[in-house]
Design a protein around this motif. Structure first.
Motif, PDB file in Angstrom:
ATOM      1  N   PHE A 227      20.380  39.117 -15.415  1.00  0.00           N
ATOM      2  CA  PHE A 227      20.093  38.864 -16.819  1.00  0.00           C
ATOM      3  C   PHE A 227      19.004  39.798 -17.326  1.00  0.00           C
ATOM      4  CE2 PHE A 227      18.506  36.779 -20.534  1.00  0.00           C
ATOM      5  CZ  PHE A 227      19.656  36.306 -21.117  1.00  0.00           C
ATOM      6  N   ARG A 228      19.310  40.477 -18.415  1.00  0.00           N
ATOM      7  CA  ARG A 228      18.306  41.347 -19.047  1.00  0.00           C
ATOM      8  C   ARG A 228      18.143  40.933 -20.484  1.00  0.00           C
ATOM      9  NH1 ARG A 228      19.898  47.260 -16.611  1.00  0.00           N
ATOM     10  NH2 ARG A 228      21.904  46.416 -16.037  1.00  0.00           N
ATOM     11  N   GLY A 229      17.143  41.509 -21.123  1.00  0.00           N
ATOM     12  CA  GLY A 229      16.806  41.064 -22.478  1.00  0.00           C
ATOM     13  C   GLY A 229      17.845  41.324 -23.552  1.00  0.00           C
ATOM     14  N   GLN A 230      18.873  42.136 -23.262  1.00  0.00           N
ATOM     15  CA  GLN A 230      19.739  42.584 -24.365  1.00  0.00           C
ATOM     16  C   GLN A 230      20.513  41.467 -25.061  1.00  0.00           C
ATOM     17  OE1 GLN A 230      19.538  44.117 -21.432  1.00  0.00           O
ATOM     18  NE2 GLN A 230      19.983  46.285 -21.573  1.00  0.00           N
ATOM     19  N   VAL A 231      20.888  40.437 -24.316  1.00  0.00           N
ATOM     20  CA  VAL A 231      21.682  39.385 -24.949  1.00  0.00           C
ATOM     21  C   VAL A 231      20.835  38.140 -25.156  1.00  0.00           C
ATOM     22  CG1 VAL A 231      23.897  40.152 -24.065  1.00  0.00           C
ATOM     23  CG2 VAL A 231      22.510  38.590 -22.716  1.00  0.00           C
ATOM     24  N   THR A 232      21.330  37.265 -26.020  1.00  0.00           N
ATOM     25  CA  THR A 232      20.567  36.063 -26.350  1.00  0.00           C
ATOM     26  C   THR A 232      20.375  35.176 -25.123  1.00  0.00           C
ATOM     27  OG1 THR A 232      20.749  33.927 -27.427  1.00  0.00           O
ATOM     28  CG2 THR A 232      22.752  35.201 -27.272  1.00  0.00           C
ATOM     29  N   GLU A 233      19.195  34.558 -25.056  1.00  0.00           N
ATOM     30  CA  GLU A 233      18.893  33.685 -23.921  1.00  0.00           C
ATOM     31  C   GLU A 233      19.776  32.451 -23.925  1.00  0.00           C
ATOM     32  OE1 GLU A 233      15.044  32.323 -22.637  1.00  0.00           O
ATOM     33  OE2 GLU A 233      14.192  34.233 -23.282  1.00  0.00           O
ATOM     34  N   ASP A 234      20.363  32.166 -25.078  1.00  0.00           N
ATOM     35  CA  ASP A 234      21.195  30.968 -25.195  1.00  0.00           C
ATOM     36  C   ASP A 234      22.604  31.174 -24.665  1.00  0.00           C
ATOM     37  OD1 ASP A 234      19.171  29.561 -26.369  1.00  0.00           O
ATOM     38  OD2 ASP A 234      19.718  30.152 -28.400  1.00  0.00           O
ATOM     39  N   LEU A 235      22.916  32.398 -24.244  1.00  0.00           N
ATOM     40  CA  LEU A 235      24.300  32.712 -23.871  1.00  0.00           C
ATOM     41  C   LEU A 235      24.860  31.705 -22.863  1.00  0.00           C
ATOM     42  CD1 LEU A 235      26.735  34.564 -24.064  1.00  0.00           C
ATOM     43  CD2 LEU A 235      25.792  35.901 -22.204  1.00  0.00           C
ATOM     44  N   GLY A 236      24.086  31.408 -21.823  1.00  0.00           N
ATOM     45  CA  GLY A 236      24.559  30.481 -20.795  1.00  0.00           C
ATOM     46  C   GLY A 236      24.894  29.124 -21.378  1.00  0.00           C
ATOM     47  N   GLU A 237      23.999  28.638 -22.232  1.00  0.00           N
ATOM     48  CA  GLU A 237      24.239  27.335 -22.842  1.00  0.00           C
ATOM     49  C   GLU A 237      25.438  27.372 -23.784  1.00  0.00           C
ATOM     50  OE1 GLU A 237      20.378  26.362 -24.306  1.00  0.00           O
ATOM     51  OE2 GLU A 237      19.732  26.258 -22.218  1.00  0.00           O
ATOM     52  N   GLN A 238      25.576  28.489 -24.483  1.00  0.00           N
ATOM     53  CA  GLN A 238      26.739  28.627 -25.367  1.00  0.00           C
ATOM     54  C   GLN A 238      28.029  28.582 -24.559  1.00  0.00           C
ATOM     55  OE1 GLN A 238      26.153  32.261 -27.534  1.00  0.00           O
ATOM     56  NE2 GLN A 238      24.829  31.329 -29.057  1.00  0.00           N
ATOM     57  N   LEU A 239      28.045  29.291 -23.434  1.00  0.00           N
ATOM     58  CA  LEU A 239      29.239  29.331 -22.592  1.00  0.00           C
ATOM     59  C   LEU A 239      29.601  27.942 -22.087  1.00  0.00           C
ATOM     60  CD1 LEU A 239      28.599  32.562 -20.536  1.00  0.00           C
ATOM     61  CD2 LEU A 239      30.656  32.058 -21.826  1.00  0.00           C
ATOM     62  N   VAL A 240      28.575  27.222 -21.636  1.00  0.00           N
ATOM     63  CA  VAL A 240      28.817  25.889 -21.103  1.00  0.00           C
ATOM     64  C   VAL A 240      29.313  24.965 -22.216  1.00  0.00           C
ATOM     65  CG1 VAL A 240      27.606  23.893 -20.200  1.00  0.00           C
ATOM     66  CG2 VAL A 240      27.239  26.109 -19.179  1.00  0.00           C
ATOM     67  N   GLU A 241      28.729  25.139 -23.402  1.00  0.00           N
ATOM     68  CA  GLU A 241      29.148  24.358 -24.573  1.00  0.00           C
ATOM     69  C   GLU A 241      30.640  24.600 -24.855  1.00  0.00           C
ATOM     70  OE1 GLU A 241      26.957  22.580 -26.641  1.00  0.00           O
ATOM     71  OE2 GLU A 241      28.462  22.072 -28.150  1.00  0.00           O
ATOM     72  N   VAL A 242      31.032  25.847 -24.821  1.00  0.00           N
ATOM     73  CA  VAL A 242      32.429  26.182 -25.084  1.00  0.00           C
ATOM     74  C   VAL A 242      33.335  25.569 -24.016  1.00  0.00           C
ATOM     75  CG1 VAL A 242      34.083  28.073 -25.062  1.00  0.00           C
ATOM     76  CG2 VAL A 242      31.988  28.293 -26.349  1.00  0.00           C
ATOM     77  N   CYS A 243      32.936  25.700 -22.755  1.00  0.00           N
ATOM     78  CA  CYS A 243      33.746  25.147 -21.665  1.00  0.00           C
ATOM     79  C   CYS A 243      33.889  23.643 -21.824  1.00  0.00           C
ATOM     80  CB  CYS A 243      33.119  25.469 -20.313  1.00  0.00           C
ATOM     81  SG  CYS A 243      33.269  27.194 -19.877  1.00  0.00           S
ATOM     82  N   ASN A 244      32.797  22.984 -22.138  1.00  0.00           N
ATOM     83  CA  ASN A 244      32.860  21.533 -22.277  1.00  0.00           C
ATOM     84  C   ASN A 244      33.706  21.119 -23.474  1.00  0.00           C
ATOM     85  OD1 ASN A 244      31.446  20.688 -20.025  1.00  0.00           O
ATOM     86  ND2 ASN A 244      29.471  20.971 -21.027  1.00  0.00           N
ATOM     87  N   ARG A 245      33.715  21.951 -24.504  1.00  0.00           N
ATOM     88  CA  ARG A 245      34.511  21.619 -25.677  1.00  0.00           C
ATOM     89  C   ARG A 245      35.996  21.810 -25.424  1.00  0.00           C
ATOM     90  NH1 ARG A 245      32.570  21.906 -31.268  1.00  0.00           N
ATOM     91  NH2 ARG A 245      30.310  21.926 -31.262  1.00  0.00           N
ATOM     92  N   HIS A 246      36.350  22.890 -24.725  1.00  0.00           N
ATOM     93  CA  HIS A 246      37.762  23.254 -24.664  1.00  0.00           C
ATOM     94  C   HIS A 246      38.425  23.014 -23.315  1.00  0.00           C
ATOM     95  CE1 HIS A 246      37.756  25.231 -28.604  1.00  0.00           C
ATOM     96  NE2 HIS A 246      36.502  25.535 -28.294  1.00  0.00           N
ATOM     97  N   LEU A 247      37.663  22.821 -22.273  1.00  0.00           N
ATOM     98  CA  LEU A 247      38.282  22.791 -20.950  1.00  0.00           C
ATOM     99  C   LEU A 247      38.061  21.482 -20.201  1.00  0.00           C
ATOM    100  CD1 LEU A 247      37.309  26.354 -19.785  1.00  0.00           C
ATOM    101  CD2 LEU A 247      39.553  25.622 -20.464  1.00  0.00           C
ATOM    102  N   TYR A 248      37.668  20.443 -20.874  1.00  0.00           N
ATOM    103  CA  TYR A 248      37.335  19.165 -20.229  1.00  0.00           C
ATOM    104  C   TYR A 248      36.077  19.317 -19.386  1.00  0.00           C
ATOM    105  CZ  TYR A 248      41.920  17.820 -21.779  1.00  0.00           C
ATOM    106  OH  TYR A 248      42.994  17.585 -22.561  1.00  0.00           O
ATOM    107  N   PRO A 249      35.217  18.304 -19.444  1.00  0.00           N
ATOM    108  CA  PRO A 249      33.950  18.389 -18.716  1.00  0.00           C
ATOM    109  C   PRO A 249      34.176  18.269 -17.221  1.00  0.00           C
ATOM    110  CG  PRO A 249      34.001  16.545 -20.294  1.00  0.00           C
ATOM    111  CD  PRO A 249      35.351  17.089 -20.222  1.00  0.00           C
ATOM    112  N   SER A 250      33.098  18.430 -16.404  1.00  0.00           N
ATOM    113  CA  SER A 250      31.772  18.683 -16.911  1.00  0.00           C
ATOM    114  C   SER A 250      31.240  20.009 -16.384  1.00  0.00           C
ATOM    115  CB  SER A 250      30.842  17.554 -16.476  1.00  0.00           C
ATOM    116  OG  SER A 250      30.778  17.487 -15.074  1.00  0.00           O
TER     117      SER A 250
END
Lengths: 307, 215
Positions: A227-250
Motif C-alpha cells: 500500500f502506497r499513498g497514491q490511492v485513498t486509504e478507504d479503498l479496502g473498506e470500499q471493496l469490502v462494502e461492495v463485496c458485502n453488498r453484492h456477494l453475500y456476507p461476510s
C-alpha cells in the motif's frame, strides 16, 4: 480451537507468500504453534522467504506414501514454534494433483495438530487452488491497490463461491437441475455465482435459501498489500462494502500493509524481513494484523509511514 | 441475509436511517458515489457497463429524492404503504426534524453557533484535556463526550455545526456499535466532530476506530 487460514487471491506477485511467512513468524512469536503449508504446487518458495535452503522433506513424502503422517514432514524452522510443510521436492507434475490425492492432503491438513495452520496458495483459479482455499476456517484474500489485482481478486472470489456452491449442489444431488437452466443462461456461461443462487431461489426450491446460507457462512477477509499513498486509504473498506453488498456476507477488511522497497531487497538477500527491519511501518502493519487474527490487543506504538 | 441490490430501498442503498438529516444524505451520496463511479478502483471490472449505469442511475434517483423534502415525504409514504417501514418511524422522523427548526435562518445561526463554540473552547482551553485524550491509543465515545461536556458544549450545538443527526452523534458518544453508521461514513462524521472541537481529526479517527475494533 484450531484455526486454518488460507491465503490466496487470483493475482501472482501480490505478496501472498510474503504475508503467509510474515504472519506465520509473528503468530509463532506470540507463542502459538504454527505450521505453514506451501500449497503453491510446482512453484513453492516459502522456504526462501523464511531464509532457508531447499527443505529435504515435504509434501512429496506424504503423497508418495513414504510417510503416513503429514505431521512428520512439518519441519522445524529457525523460528521457535514455527513449522513448514514444503512442496519443493514434489515432482514437476505435482500441479496436476489427482483427485484422490487431493482429498487425502485436504483431510490430512484438517487434522494437523497445530493451533494455527496457514495455507499459502498459488495464483490463478484452478480447482486445486480453489479446493485448498476452501479448507480454511477463514479465507484471506491478498490484493494490491491496482486495477489488475483487484480485477483478479473479484474473479477469484466469484470462482470460490461457484466452486463451493457446485460441490454442495453435487453432494445434494441437485446439480443436474441447475445444469439445465445454466445451459439456457447466456449461452451456458455462468458469469456470476449469484445467477446460480437466483435460479435456485427462483425455482422456489426449499434448498435455495440453504445454499444462500451456505455462502453466507463463508468467512473472508481482505488484505491490501504494497500500500502506497497514491490511492485513498478507504479503498479496502470500499471493496469490502461492495463485496458485502453484492456477494453475500461476510467480508472483513484486515488492513493495509505499507509498501517498503526493502522487502524486495531482503528477499533477494534471503533475509527474513521482519527480523531485519522490525521497526518499519510494514512490520507494524503485519503485527497489527497478526494480533487481530489471535484477538490480542493492537500494538500501541504507531510508526509513521515512509513517504 | 442481504436483500438483492435491486430490491434495496433508498435508505438501505445509502445505509442511512429513515430519519437521517440532509447532511447525512449528502455524505452518504458522496461515499456511495466514490464506490460506484466509473473511475473507482473498488468496483473496477466488477460490473458490466450497463450494470454500472443502472446502479449509478439508481443512486442519482435516490439522491434527488432524499434531498428534496417534498419528494422524500412522498417516498416515505409509499414505503409505509408497502410496509417497508412501520408508520411510527415516520412520526419519529418528524421528531428528529423538529430540532433543525431551531436554526431558522441557517447561514446566520450556523456562524453564530460556531462562534459560540469557538468562544467556549477558547475560554475553557481544550489544550490539555484534548491532548491527553488524543495521545491515548484508544479513544472511546465516552472520552469524546467528557471532553465536549467539560467545554460546556451541548450535543445540539454539535448537531447544528455539523448537521450530523443527534441519533448518530449519540451513537458515537455511547460507542453504540449496533447503531453506528457504516465505517466509511463514521470516519467523515468523526472528522466533522473533530473540526468543531478543534481537534486533530486524523488522531481522533484512528483512536476511535481502534477502540471500536478492540471491542
Amino acid at each position: 480451537m484450531k484455526r486454518i487460514y488460507s491465503i490466496g487471491g487470483g493475482k501472482g506477485g501480490s505478496g501472498k507468500s510474503f504475508i503467509a511467512a510474515s504472519l506465520g513468524i509473528l503468530l509463532a512469536k506470540q507463542g502459538k504453534k504454527v505450521v505453514l503449508v506451501d500449497l503453491d504446487l510446482g512453484a513453492s518458495n516459502l522456504h526462501t522467504l523464511l531464509g532457508q535452503r531447499i527443505p529435504q522433506r515435504g509434501l512429496d513424502a506424504f503423497i508418495d506414501k513414504t510417510t503416513n503422517s503429514l505431521e512428520d514432514v512439518a519441519l522445524s524452522t529457525t523460528i521457535p514454534n514455527l513449522y513448514l510443510i514444503s512442496s519443493t521436492k514434489c515432482s514437476l507434475e505435482i500441479a496436476n494433483l489427482f483427485y484422490a490425492q487431493k482429498l487425502k492432503v485436504i483431510n490430512a491438513i484438517q487434522n494437523l495438530p497445530f493451533a494455527y495452520v496457514l495455507l499459502d496458495l498459488g495464483p490463478g483459479i484452478n480447482f486445486n487452488t480453489l479446493d485448498f482455499f476452501l479448507i480454511a476456517t477463514e479465507g484471506l484474500f491478498v490484493a494490491t491497490p491496482e486495477p489488475t489485482a483487484i480485477e483478479n481478486t473479484f474473479v477469484f472470489i466469484k470462482s470460490i463461491y461457484l466452486r463451493k456452491l457446485k460441490l454442495a449442489l453435487k453432494e445434494a444431488n441437485m446439480w443436474h437441475i441447475c445444469q439445465e437452466e445454466v445451459a439456457q443462461l447466456s449461452k451456458g456461461a455462468l458469469k456470476s455465482p449469484l445467477d446460480l443462487i437466483n435460479i435456485l431461489v427462483g425455482r422456489n426450491l426449499e434448498n435455495g435459501t440453504v445454499f444462500k446460507d451456505l455462502l453466507s457462512g463463508l468467512k473472508f477477509s481482505l488484505i491490501l498489500n504494497k500500500f502506497r499513498g497514491q490511492v485513498t486509504e478507504d479503498l479496502g473498506e470500499q471493496l469490502v462494502e461492495v463485496c458485502n453488498r453484492h456477494l453475500y456476507p461476510s467480508f472483513d477488511f484486515l488492513g493495509n500493509i505499507s509498501y517498503d522497497s526493502r522487502v524486495y531487497e531482503s528477499i533477494l538477500a534471503r533475509n527474513i524481513f521482519i527480523r531485519k527491519y522490525p521497526y518499519t511501518k510494514t512490520v507494524s502493519d503485519l503485527q497489527n494484523m497478526a494480533r487481530r487474527l489471535t484477538g490480542e490487543k493492537q500494538q500501541p506504538i504507531q510508526i509513521k509511514a515512509l513517504k | 441475509m442481504i436483500k438483492k441490490f435491486n430490491d434495496l430501498n433508498y435508505y438501505e442503498l445509502f445505509k442511512i436511517q429513515y430519519n437521517a438529516s440532509s447532511f447525512e444524505v449528502r455524505q452518504a451520496y458522496k461515499n456511495i458515489l466514490a464506490i460506484y463511479e466509473e473511475s473507482s478502483l473498488a468496483t473496477y471490472a466488477l460490473f458490466a457497463e450497463d450494470e454500472r449505469k443502472a446502479i449509478l442511475g439508481k443512486i442519482e434517483k435516490a439522491f434527488s429524492t432524499l434531498i428534496d423534502d417534498e419528494k422524500r415525504n412522498a417516498y416515505d409514504k409509499s414505503l409505509v404503504d408497502i410496509g417497508e417501514i412501520p408508520k411510527n418511524l415516520l412520526t419519529a422522523k418528524e421528531r428528529q426534524k423538529a430540532i433543525p427548526l431551531i436554526q431558522v435562518n441557517t447561514a446566520m445561526t450556523k456562524d453564530n453557533n460556531l462562534a459560540r463554540i469557538r468562544k467556549k473552547i477558547k475560554e475553557q482551553g481544550t489544550g490539555k484535556l484534548a491532548s491527553v485524550m488524543l495521545n491515548r491509543d484508544f479513544i472511546s465515545g465516552q472520552d469524546l463526550k467528557n471532553l465536549r461536556e467539560s467545554l460546556g458544549i451541548e450535543l445540539e450545538e454539535v448537531f447544528e455545526a455539523t448537521k450530523i443527526s443527534p441519533t448518530a452523534l449519540e451513537a458515537i458518544e455511547r460507542d453504540d456499535l449496533t447503531n453506528l453508521p457504516p465505517k466509511i461514513y463514521l470516519k467523515s462524521f468523526l472528522k466533522s466532530y473533530a473540526e468543531v472541537l478543534q481537534l486533530d481529526a486524523k488522531q481522533l479517527v484512528e483512536g476511535y476506530v481502534k477502540n471500536m475494533e478492540k471491542s
